[in-house]
Design a protein around this motif. Sequence first.
Motif, PDB file in Angstrom:
ATOM      1  N   ARG A 107       6.834   1.043  -7.708  1.00 28.16           N
ATOM      2  CA  ARG A 107       5.881   2.035  -7.195  1.00 28.16           C
ATOM      3  C   ARG A 107       5.196   1.534  -5.941  1.00 28.16           C
ATOM      4  O   ARG A 107       5.069   2.266  -4.939  1.00 28.16           O
ATOM      5  CB  ARG A 107       4.838   2.339  -8.268  1.00 28.16           C
ATOM      6  N   LEU A 108       4.766   0.280  -5.958  1.00 25.42           N
ATOM      7  CA  LEU A 108       4.067  -0.293  -4.808  1.00 25.42           C
ATOM      8  C   LEU A 108       4.987  -0.356  -3.600  1.00 25.42           C
ATOM      9  O   LEU A 108       4.581  -0.010  -2.480  1.00 25.42           O
ATOM     10  CB  LEU A 108       3.553  -1.686  -5.164  1.00 25.42           C
ATOM     11  N   LYS A 109       6.222  -0.754  -3.812  1.00 28.02           N
ATOM     12  CA  LYS A 109       7.171  -0.834  -2.701  1.00 28.02           C
ATOM     13  C   LYS A 109       7.445   0.545  -2.111  1.00 28.02           C
ATOM     14  O   LYS A 109       7.509   0.705  -0.884  1.00 28.02           O
ATOM     15  CB  LYS A 109       8.470  -1.491  -3.179  1.00 28.02           C
ATOM     16  N   ALA A 110       7.621   1.536  -2.971  1.00 31.45           N
ATOM     17  CA  ALA A 110       7.929   2.882  -2.484  1.00 31.45           C
ATOM     18  C   ALA A 110       6.773   3.476  -1.685  1.00 31.45           C
ATOM     19  O   ALA A 110       6.987   4.196  -0.698  1.00 31.45           O
ATOM     20  CB  ALA A 110       8.275   3.784  -3.666  1.00 31.45           C
ATOM     21  N   GLU A 111       5.544   3.183  -2.091  1.00 33.57           N
ATOM     22  CA  GLU A 111       4.381   3.762  -1.421  1.00 33.57           C
ATOM     23  C   GLU A 111       4.021   3.044  -0.124  1.00 33.57           C
ATOM     24  O   GLU A 111       3.423   3.640   0.768  1.00 33.57           O
ATOM     25  CB  GLU A 111       3.180   3.739  -2.366  1.00 33.57           C
ATOM     26  N   LEU A 112       4.397   1.784  -0.014  1.00 32.71           N
ATOM     27  CA  LEU A 112       3.850   0.958   1.065  1.00 32.71           C
ATOM     28  C   LEU A 112       4.850   0.563   2.148  1.00 32.71           C
ATOM     29  O   LEU A 112       4.532   0.626   3.341  1.00 32.71           O
ATOM     30  CB  LEU A 112       3.243  -0.307   0.449  1.00 32.71           C
ATOM     31  N   LEU A 113       6.057   0.159   1.762  1.00 32.28           N
ATOM     32  CA  LEU A 113       6.910  -0.573   2.689  1.00 32.28           C
ATOM     33  C   LEU A 113       7.399   0.251   3.865  1.00 32.28           C
ATOM     34  O   LEU A 113       7.334  -0.204   5.023  1.00 32.28           O
ATOM     35  CB  LEU A 113       8.091  -1.180   1.925  1.00 32.28           C
ATOM     36  N   ALA A 114       7.901   1.438   3.634  1.00 31.18           N
ATOM     37  CA  ALA A 114       8.413   2.242   4.745  1.00 31.18           C
ATOM     38  C   ALA A 114       7.307   2.566   5.744  1.00 31.18           C
ATOM     39  O   ALA A 114       7.509   2.517   6.964  1.00 31.18           O
ATOM     40  CB  ALA A 114       9.049   3.525   4.213  1.00 31.18           C
ATOM     41  N   GLY A 204     -12.812 -11.476   9.546  1.00 24.59           N
ATOM     42  CA  GLY A 204     -13.656 -10.854   8.542  1.00 24.59           C
ATOM     43  C   GLY A 204     -13.987 -11.794   7.407  1.00 24.59           C
ATOM     44  O   GLY A 204     -13.123 -12.552   6.953  1.00 24.59           O
ATOM     45  N   GLU A 205     -15.222 -11.776   6.972  1.00 24.78           N
ATOM     46  CA  GLU A 205     -15.611 -12.465   5.743  1.00 24.78           C
ATOM     47  C   GLU A 205     -15.493 -11.451   4.622  1.00 24.78           C
ATOM     48  O   GLU A 205     -16.296 -10.526   4.507  1.00 24.78           O
ATOM     49  CB  GLU A 205     -17.037 -12.998   5.841  1.00 24.78           C
ATOM     50  N   LEU A 206     -14.476 -11.603   3.806  1.00 27.86           N
ATOM     51  CA  LEU A 206     -14.186 -10.646   2.743  1.00 27.86           C
ATOM     52  C   LEU A 206     -14.998 -10.986   1.506  1.00 27.86           C
ATOM     53  O   LEU A 206     -14.842 -12.063   0.929  1.00 27.86           O
ATOM     54  CB  LEU A 206     -12.692 -10.664   2.428  1.00 27.86           C
ATOM     55  N   ARG A 207     -15.870 -10.071   1.091  1.00 29.09           N
ATOM     56  CA  ARG A 207     -16.713 -10.264  -0.080  1.00 29.09           C
ATOM     57  C   ARG A 207     -16.266  -9.305  -1.186  1.00 29.09           C
ATOM     58  O   ARG A 207     -16.268  -8.087  -0.993  1.00 29.09           O
ATOM     59  CB  ARG A 207     -18.178 -10.033   0.278  1.00 29.09           C
ATOM     60  N   LEU A 208     -15.919  -9.864  -2.324  1.00 29.84           N
ATOM     61  CA  LEU A 208     -15.442  -9.079  -3.455  1.00 29.84           C
ATOM     62  C   LEU A 208     -16.394  -9.274  -4.626  1.00 29.84           C
ATOM     63  O   LEU A 208     -16.635 -10.400  -5.060  1.00 29.84           O
ATOM     64  CB  LEU A 208     -14.028  -9.507  -3.851  1.00 29.84           C
ATOM     65  N   GLU A 209     -16.940  -8.178  -5.147  1.00 34.20           N
ATOM     66  CA  GLU A 209     -17.892  -8.223  -6.247  1.00 34.20           C
ATOM     67  C   GLU A 209     -17.411  -7.289  -7.352  1.00 34.20           C
ATOM     68  O   GLU A 209     -17.576  -6.071  -7.277  1.00 34.20           O
ATOM     69  CB  GLU A 209     -19.291  -7.814  -5.767  1.00 34.20           C
ATOM     70  N   SER A 210     -16.782  -7.887  -8.363  1.00 32.72           N
ATOM     71  CA  SER A 210     -16.194  -7.108  -9.469  1.00 32.72           C
ATOM     72  C   SER A 210     -15.360  -5.955  -8.936  1.00 32.72           C
ATOM     73  O   SER A 210     -15.449  -4.815  -9.412  1.00 32.72           O
ATOM     74  CB  SER A 210     -17.302  -6.598 -10.405  1.00 32.72           C
ATOM     75  N   THR A 211     -14.564  -6.247  -7.945  1.00 28.76           N
ATOM     76  CA  THR A 211     -13.727  -5.244  -7.300  1.00 28.76           C
ATOM     77  C   THR A 211     -12.553  -4.910  -8.216  1.00 28.76           C
ATOM     78  O   THR A 211     -11.746  -5.775  -8.544  1.00 28.76           O
ATOM     79  CB  THR A 211     -13.206  -5.760  -5.956  1.00 28.76           C
ATOM     80  N   ARG A 212     -12.460  -3.649  -8.603  1.00 22.78           N
ATOM     81  CA  ARG A 212     -11.432  -3.219  -9.552  1.00 22.78           C
ATOM     82  C   ARG A 212     -10.178  -2.774  -8.795  1.00 22.78           C
ATOM     83  O   ARG A 212     -10.235  -1.852  -7.965  1.00 22.78           O
ATOM     84  CB  ARG A 212     -11.958  -2.081 -10.422  1.00 22.78           C
ATOM     85  N   ILE A 213      -9.070  -3.441  -9.097  1.00 21.28           N
ATOM     86  CA  ILE A 213      -7.789  -3.117  -8.482  1.00 21.28           C
ATOM     87  C   ILE A 213      -6.795  -2.781  -9.583  1.00 21.28           C
ATOM     88  O   ILE A 213      -6.629  -3.548 -10.544  1.00 21.28           O
ATOM     89  CB  ILE A 213      -7.249  -4.302  -7.643  1.00 21.28           C
ATOM     90  N   ASP A 214      -6.150  -1.634  -9.443  1.00 28.77           N
ATOM     91  CA  ASP A 214      -5.141  -1.208 -10.412  1.00 28.77           C
ATOM     92  C   ASP A 214      -4.082  -2.296 -10.570  1.00 28.77           C
ATOM     93  O   ASP A 214      -3.621  -2.883  -9.589  1.00 28.77           O
ATOM     94  CB  ASP A 214      -4.493   0.100  -9.922  1.00 28.77           C
ATOM     95  N   ALA A 215      -3.692  -2.561 -11.813  1.00 23.25           N
ATOM     96  CA  ALA A 215      -2.716  -3.615 -12.082  1.00 23.25           C
ATOM     97  C   ALA A 215      -1.397  -3.362 -11.361  1.00 23.25           C
ATOM     98  O   ALA A 215      -0.660  -4.308 -11.061  1.00 23.25           O
ATOM     99  CB  ALA A 215      -2.476  -3.732 -13.586  1.00 23.25           C
ATOM    100  N   ARG A 216      -1.088  -2.106 -11.053  1.00 24.17           N
ATOM    101  CA  ARG A 216       0.151  -1.802 -10.332  1.00 24.17           C
ATOM    102  C   ARG A 216       0.089  -2.254  -8.883  1.00 24.17           C
ATOM    103  O   ARG A 216       1.124  -2.347  -8.212  1.00 24.17           O
ATOM    104  CB  ARG A 216       0.452  -0.307 -10.417  1.00 24.17           C
TER     105      ARG A 216
END
Length: 381
Positions: A107-114, A204-216
């Motif tokens: 799913r990730l490849k199909a949505e992103l790569l092209a 950029g200083e990337l700050r992540l605070e309990s950032t929810r990312i789909d397991a997919r």
Amino acid sequence: MDFTFTEEQQAAVEAARAVFGGVVPDAVPSPALTAGAVAEDFDRALWARLADADLLSLLLDAKYGGAGLDAIALCLVLRESAKVLARVPLLESSAAAATVQAYGGERLKAELLARTGRGEVVLSVAANGRTGHDPAELAVTARRDGAAWLLDGVQTAVPWAQNADFILVPAHTDADRTVLALVPRVHEGVGLGEQISTTGERLGELRLESTRIDARDVIDADGAWEWLRELLATGTCALALGLGEGVLGMTSAYAGRREQFGFPIATFQAVAVQAADRYIDLRAMEATLWQAAWRISAGSTEGAGGPLPVSGDVAVAKIWASEGVRRVVQTAQHLHGGFGADVEYPLHRYHAWAKQLELSLGPAAAHEEALGDLLAAHPLG
């Protein structure tokens, strides 16, 4: 054994030269003595030309609109980009896309790569060429929460973070593993602080605070982070080589027209010897770069080409690139005389980029120590 590049790799170089041929390195203001970035965004017009030339999809398979080439081809193109200090996230976006292709879900490849290959989506990576091998050293942690992962931590100096659509973030888990999370730039729990690199480009200083990312959208596969890490480091070595070659060419042209005592300074033995030493540096940088790129292209971090892991070849390439690019630029500044200290002269921008590459790769002594540990663990012969 035939060490020549393939026709496809040579075609990529020719396409890159055609695209980068119109780039003027001194068209961007010098970063010296200024507080802000040289520009708010990367060179979008150049990015579009790279997409039109199919240079953003070099590593992608044909089903995603790519050429299906390898790390060697990417390094060849990166080498050309660095000769003109091209302000584009070519390394980061290409490496992230290649990692998704090799280790991501369908799913990730199909949505992103092209879309990435067409230049419609820009990727970056929250890591650099000096990132260590120990997962515990990573700045971001990840913990599983049902069908998602929660990310926490602060990663500094993320290249092109302000302008990328997604950032591939390596994170350390409780199980002492490393996952790669594809984090949208605009997302709940994501913050970006402004930083400026030695080159004058935005970081950029990337700050992540309990950032929810789909397991997919999280890559949890053995070897994914190791492969991405080595590809980024090798690509950085390719940038160092291209920059060094551009600087040596600039220095040769200057020494050929600058006269003292009625003769070009290029005819003086002291000048010729210094230039020859730097030429040797570049050839060593080149040889070790292609060895590392070939090992990565072989598709395994172990075994291909001998008992030493690919990280050993990458360490050797980083040793030469980190030291070599510094020596080449320092010699160039010396041979340019007063122009070498002029912040308005184009050489100054090359010096700033060289220093940033050196810092990104890390000190040669650290890579020599890592290489020694690898040799001790994998004795040759």
